[in-house]
Write an enzyme that holds these catalytic residues in place. Structure first.
Site, mmCIF file in Angstrom:
data_model
loop_
_atom_site.group_PDB
_atom_site.id
_atom_site.type_symbol
_atom_site.label_atom_id
_atom_site.label_comp_id
_atom_site.label_asym_id
_atom_site.label_seq_id
_atom_site.Cartn_x
_atom_site.Cartn_y
_atom_site.Cartn_z
ATOM 1 N N SER A 261 41.770 37.029 44.857
ATOM 2 C CA SER A 261 41.135 38.335 44.706
ATOM 3 C C SER A 261 40.814 38.935 46.084
ATOM 4 O O SER A 261 41.729 39.174 46.862
ATOM 5 C CB SER A 261 39.912 38.173 43.802
ATOM 6 O OG SER A 261 39.393 39.408 43.416
ATOM 7 N N ASP B 180 45.603 42.512 34.143
ATOM 8 C CA ASP B 180 44.505 42.391 35.118
ATOM 9 C C ASP B 180 43.890 43.775 35.316
ATOM 10 O O ASP B 180 44.548 44.693 35.805
ATOM 11 C CB ASP B 180 45.093 41.846 36.440
ATOM 12 C CG ASP B 180 44.022 41.554 37.474
ATOM 13 O OD1 ASP B 180 42.949 42.189 37.422
ATOM 14 O OD2 ASP B 180 44.267 40.692 38.341
ATOM 15 N N HIS C 158 42.012 39.017 35.255
ATOM 16 C CA HIS C 158 41.860 38.729 36.690
ATOM 17 C C HIS C 158 41.563 37.241 36.933
ATOM 18 O O HIS C 158 41.374 36.831 38.067
ATOM 19 C CB HIS C 158 40.712 39.597 37.237
ATOM 20 C CG HIS C 158 40.727 39.749 38.730
ATOM 21 N ND1 HIS C 158 41.783 40.309 39.422
ATOM 22 C CD2 HIS C 158 39.814 39.408 39.679
ATOM 23 C CE1 HIS C 158 41.507 40.310 40.728
ATOM 24 N NE2 HIS C 158 40.327 39.766 40.906
HETATM 25 C C1 MLT Z 1 38.535 43.712 46.325
HETATM 26 O O1 MLT Z 1 37.584 44.439 46.476
HETATM 27 O O2 MLT Z 1 39.026 43.029 47.238
HETATM 28 C C2 MLT Z 1 39.121 43.654 44.974
HETATM 29 O O3 MLT Z 1 38.554 44.650 44.180
HETATM 30 C C3 MLT Z 1 38.968 42.331 44.349
HETATM 31 C C4 MLT Z 1 37.528 41.970 44.164
HETATM 32 O O4 MLT Z 1 36.972 41.381 45.066
HETATM 33 O O5 MLT Z 1 36.957 42.262 43.132
#
Ligand code: MLT
Length: 202
Positions: free
Chosen positions: A102, A152, A183
């Site tokens: 992520s 996702d 996700h």
């Molecule tokens: C981010 O901000 O890098 C993406 O939205 C993934 C997350 O951290 O939720």
């Protein structure tokens, strides 16, 4: 940067550099690294930014909307940290495989977008496109694994396909693996990434 370093038993194995998701820390991904490569040294970073007390690797303005200036600054900060950590801990700077989930996958993507030769390979669990409209450096033959979700909500399917295309067009050898658990990072995604790692790096 706050980090953890564990020296591995196999000096020829790539050092695994770990990047957690939002709200994680430098301990979160270590068990995963052992699955990829038990003999590897492990360098696990904690993101330098806090969002409501949750560590991240760069600021965002809203869900999915990155603070581009901060992303650029933090990407350079991580790159400089990797260079220094190699000297401090005595691992081979030219044999690093990054693993991120992520937000951690997004900073790895940004490293690849900004710095030629920064990594030997990358495992990106549920990444987004870090920036658009930039000239991506040559990534000739760079092995990249992308684990993504058909459903996702944070990274929609077209964005995963866009990232795959951008990396492939720069020369990376991308394996794209789909799951259907939003996700989440599932065991089957991890198992597939482990097989891919062994094929490319063992
Ligand atoms: C981010 O901000 O890098 C993406 O939205 C993934 C997350 O951290 O939720």
């Amino acid at each position: 940067m706050i980090h953890l370093f564990e020296k591995g038993s196999d000096p020829s194995a790539p050092t695994l550099v770990l990047f957690h998701g939002t709200g994680g820390n430098e301990h979160q991904m270590v068990p995963l690294a052992k699955e990829f490569s038990p003999g590897s040294s492990v360098l696990s970073l904690r993101g330098n930014v806090l969002e409501n007390g949750m560590p991240r690797f760069f600021r965002r303005l809203a869900e999915g909307v990155f603070d581009e200036a901060d992303l650029i600054f933090r990407t350079q900060e991580v790159k400089d940290f990797l260079d220094q950590a190699a000297v401090e801990h005595g691992f081979d700077r030219d044999n690093l495989v990054a693993v991120g989930y992520s937000n951690g996958a997004n900073i790895i993507g940004s490293l690849l977008f900004h710095h030629e030769g920064v990594l030997k390979g990358a495992i990106l669990h549920h990444p987004m496109v870090p920036r658009r409209g930039v000239a991506i450096p040559e990534l000739k033959g760079l092995p990249v694994f992308i684990g993504a979700g058909t459903n996702d909500p944070i990274c929609p399917r077209p964005e995963t396909e866009e990232l795959t295309g951008l990396l492939s067009d720069a020369g990376a050898d991308v394996m794209l693996h789909w799951e259907s658990f939003g996700h989440q990072l599932t065991n089957s995604e991890i198992d597939t990434a482990v097989q891919w790692f062994r094929k490319n790096f063992a």
